[in-house]
Enzyme design. Sequence first.
Site, PDB file in Angstrom:
ATOM      1  N   ASP A  85     117.348 -87.318 -23.256  1.00  0.00           N
ATOM      2  CA  ASP A  85     116.834 -86.246 -22.398  1.00  0.00           C
ATOM      3  C   ASP A  85     115.711 -86.767 -21.506  1.00  0.00           C
ATOM      4  O   ASP A  85     115.645 -86.446 -20.315  1.00  0.00           O
ATOM      5  CB  ASP A  85     116.288 -85.086 -23.237  1.00  0.00           C
ATOM      6  CG  ASP A  85     117.334 -84.418 -24.107  1.00  0.00           C
ATOM      7  OD1 ASP A  85     118.526 -84.450 -23.750  1.00  0.00           O
ATOM      8  OD2 ASP A  85     116.951 -83.866 -25.155  1.00  0.00           O
TER       9      ASP A  85
ATOM     10  N   ASP B  52     117.698 -84.058 -31.769  1.00  0.00           N
ATOM     11  CA  ASP B  52     116.440 -84.017 -31.020  1.00  0.00           C
ATOM     12  C   ASP B  52     115.299 -84.252 -31.990  1.00  0.00           C
ATOM     13  O   ASP B  52     115.403 -83.910 -33.172  1.00  0.00           O
ATOM     14  CB  ASP B  52     116.267 -82.653 -30.340  1.00  0.00           C
ATOM     15  CG  ASP B  52     117.250 -82.426 -29.206  1.00  0.00           C
ATOM     16  OD1 ASP B  52     117.616 -83.403 -28.530  1.00  0.00           O
ATOM     17  OD2 ASP B  52     117.638 -81.267 -28.984  1.00  0.00           O
TER      18      ASP B  52
END
EC number: 3.4.23.36
Length: 152
Positions: free
Chosen positions: A129, A111
């Site tokens: 995401d 991330d």
Amino acid sequence: MIYYVIALFVIAIDQISKWLIVKNMELGTSIPIIDNVLYITSHRNRGAAWGILENKMWFFYIITVIFVAFIVFYMKKYAKTDKLLGISLGLILGGAIGNFIDRVFRQEVVDFIHVYIFSYNYPVFNIADSALCIGVVLIIIQTVLEGKKAKE
């Protein structure tokens, strides 16, 4: 179908961006893009959103394979006649596969998009995401619009 191209595009951008983060940033470092709003932060997640189900990789493998199969089936059955649904499912498919690739090859998800919304420190996320969320929001919009049409 063009919707698979959308999925491939999401996967490519997701994996390239994650590769750049892994190769060029130390874990935990952060680069401000817009102070107090947007940062590029090298982060790893061994679970799902907000770190839930941490270190349950087999669960994610099984769920993702079932989910991807369902999305592909749904795309083949319904996306031919519904452009917005096809785009939505293409985004969702690309996002699911993008994070699945990380889980299989890294045993964690990379991330890096770190946002502060009105001083709320939003959990760090990635392109996959984002694609998943945008796809779901588009499906919700479509459902609302179809509900309004049905009432008319």
